[in-house]
Design a protein around this motif. Structure first.
Motif, short mmCIF file in Angstrom:
data_model
loop_
_atom_site.label_atom_id
_atom_site.label_comp_id
_atom_site.label_asym_id
_atom_site.label_seq_id
_atom_site.Cartn_x
_atom_site.Cartn_y
_atom_site.Cartn_z
N ALA A 45 6.55 26.32 -37.74
CA ALA A 45 7.04 25.22 -36.85
C ALA A 45 6.86 23.88 -37.33
N THR A 46 7.79 23.03 -37.21
CA THR A 46 7.99 21.76 -37.74
C THR A 46 7.88 20.53 -36.81
N ALA A 47 7.35 19.47 -37.27
CA ALA A 47 6.90 18.12 -36.49
C ALA A 47 7.61 17.19 -37.14
N VAL A 48 8.29 16.18 -36.41
CA VAL A 48 8.76 14.92 -37.18
C VAL A 48 8.05 13.52 -36.74
N VAL A 49 7.57 13.00 -37.67
CA VAL A 49 6.57 11.73 -37.20
C VAL A 49 7.18 10.54 -37.96
N ARG A 50 7.49 9.37 -37.27
CA ARG A 50 7.98 8.30 -37.41
C ARG A 50 6.99 7.10 -37.61
N VAL A 51 7.18 6.27 -38.57
CA VAL A 51 6.05 5.15 -38.72
C VAL A 51 6.65 3.81 -38.28
N GLN A 52 5.72 3.29 -37.36
CA GLN A 52 6.38 2.12 -36.66
C GLN A 52 5.92 0.80 -37.73
N PRO A 53 6.80 0.07 -38.05
CA PRO A 53 6.58 -1.19 -39.04
C PRO A 53 5.71 -2.23 -38.19
N GLN A 54 4.92 -3.01 -38.82
CA GLN A 54 4.01 -3.83 -38.55
C GLN A 54 4.42 -5.23 -38.59
N ARG A 55 5.63 -5.55 -38.72
CA ARG A 55 5.95 -6.90 -38.98
C ARG A 55 5.57 -8.08 -38.20
N PRO A 56 5.86 -7.76 -36.80
CA PRO A 56 5.46 -8.85 -35.63
C PRO A 56 3.95 -9.30 -35.88
#
Length: 473
Positions: A45-56
């Motif tokens: 089983a595969t899960a894809v995770v995205r990291v949100q930038p914190q620039r603001p």
């Protein structure tokens, strides 16, 4: 003896031993197929995770966590493979119970590392794949591990922010004590040197000018008082002379009146005249003595005034001397006070800077807590796999068949190469440097068999000119 074989000879040899080769192929394939079919199915089983930038957030508040959350992708595999995350997952989901009970948690963690695959995708995402014999467990673990990783990462960031805030708070306490101590030193210094401080320089100069003006005034008053005393001293001599003269005249008149009264009666004109003159002289004497007493009082007052003015002038000189000494010492205290103020301002600036940083650290800590939910976003959650990822049974069966076939061919070829039998005329010509005289067919049964007779003798129905025998089939 061993010899080389052509492809036709190999095919003929396999055909002659087709039963043995077939049995070997079937047996080996059966064993391989049993091994392939007996292996347990493994689902991925595969899960894809995205990291949100914190620039603001960084534009609004200076963060105390120096590491960008995107940089964690560089070590995401090591962090996901770390024992804290895997052990928590094993304990929460009761994974590998047999391994845990028999070999301990470390062995279970090592086994889970083998079943886990982490790949970084692009610059802000990673893919997590977990393999397990139960598809539901595989999907649950694949979905839970990113949550554990994000919780661990966020906890680490929040702890780092909290440590930064605590560090600033401890530094503020130390700097506050330092600032207080400097303030006490400056206050004590001002108390010890009051009146001689740089900020009192203008006051001392004005005081010196005021004392100088008073000295001039008092000096003029003293001059006037001394002149008055001189005048009174000269007037005293005259007054003393007048009073003495009047007193002498009164004494003469008294003596004359006594002589007149001894000669005449009281009604006598001479007695009356002398009495009247004596009374007038007595009044004049009293008036002179009264003026003399007033002059004496005035002289005493002027003397006292002169003494007072002289004392005041002496006091003014002392004040002027004090003001001048203060003005002379002011540069020295100004330098020492400047050094104290400089160190105090440095400590105060550091204190204010740390206070502002502490406020920013608290805001950053609150921002870390509030933005925790949006840092890691599961783009593609893991679904329950339908087909097993491994083993690939069709490929396994094909490989087993090829291995079995190769084993059968190998056995047939090896047996053929170790067999010294001569089976045809061409082989005989190749192996024996003798001419073939005739070929005798094998007449047994319906199948025609030919028997070759070499010139050296006869064996198995073949004539040979020699006494040596060679089996022919």
């Amino acid at each position: 003896m061993e010899r080389g074989m052509t492809a036709d000879q190999v095919l003929k040899a396999l055909w002659r031993r087709k039963v043995l080769v077939g049995a070997i192929v079937l047996g080996a394939f059966a064993v391989g197929a049993a091994i392939v079919l007996s292996q347990q199915s493994v689902y991925e089983a595969t899960a894809v995770v995205r990291v949100q930038p914190q620039r603001p957030g960084e534009e609004m508040v200076q963060r105390t966590v120096s590491e960008l959350v995107e940089q964690r992708l560089l070590t995401v595999r090591q962090e996901l493979m770390a024992r804290p995350v895997l052990q928590r997952a094993i304990e929460e989901m009761n994974l590998y119970p047999e391994i845990v009970s028999e070999a301990g948690m470390e062995a279970a963690v090592n086994r889970m590392r083998k079943d886990l695959t982490v790949r970084v995708e692009g610059e802000s995402a990673f893919e997590l794949t977990y393999a397990h014999t139960d598809p539901n467990v595989a999907a649950q673990v694949a979905n839970r591990l990113p949550q554990l990783f994000s919780e661990q990462a966020l906890k680490s960031r929040q702890e780092q922010a909290a440590r930064a805030t605590k560090l600033f708070e401890d530094e503020i306490v130390a700097l506050s004590k330092s600032v207080t101590e400097w303030e006490k030193k400056i206050a004590q210094f001002k108390v010890d040197h009051i009146g001689e401080l740089p900020e009192q320089l203008e006051m001392n100069m004005r005081g010196l000018e005021r004392v100088g003006a008073l000295l001039q005034t008092k000096s003029e008053e003293l001059r006037v008082a001394e002149a008055r005393r001189s005048d009174l001293a000269r007037a005293r001599n005259a007054a003393d002379s007048e009073a003495g003269r009047l007193e002498a005249a009164e004494h003469s008149l008294t003596q004359g009146l006594v002589a007149a009264r001894s000669s005449w009666t009281a009604d006598h004109p001479e007695v009356k005249r002398l009495s009247q003159e004596l009374n007038e002289m007595r009044e004049r004497r009293k008036d002179a003595e009264s003026r003399q007493w007033a002059e004496r009082q005035e002289r005493a007052r002027v003397s006292e005034l002169i003494a007072t003015i002289q004392k005041e002038i002496e006091g003014l000189h002392q004040q002027a001397k004090g003001y001048q000494e203060r003005l002379d010492r002011t540069p020295q205290w100004a330098h020492e006070l400047g050094v104290l103020n400089r160190d105090y301002e440095i400590a105060r600036a550091k204190y204010q800077s740390v206070v502002s940083r502490r406020v920013e650290a608290e805001l950053a800590q609150d921002l870390e807590v509030k933005s925790a939910e949006s840092l890691f976003n599961v783009v593609s959650p893991a679904g329950v796999p339908v087909a097993a990822a491994r083993p690939d049974r069709m490929s396994g069966l094909l490989i087993s068949f090829l291995i079995a076939l190769g084993l059968g061919v190998l056995v047939g070829v090896v047996l053929e190469m170790r067999d010294d039998s001569i089976r045809d005329t061409q082989e005989l010509r190749d192996r024996l440097p003798l001419p073939v005289l005739a070929v005798v067919p094998n007449m047994q049964g319906k199948v025609e068999k030919r028997v070759l007779m070499p010139a050296s003798g006869v064996r198995n129905g073949v004539a040979s000119p020699s006494s040596s025998d060679s089996p022919l089939n």
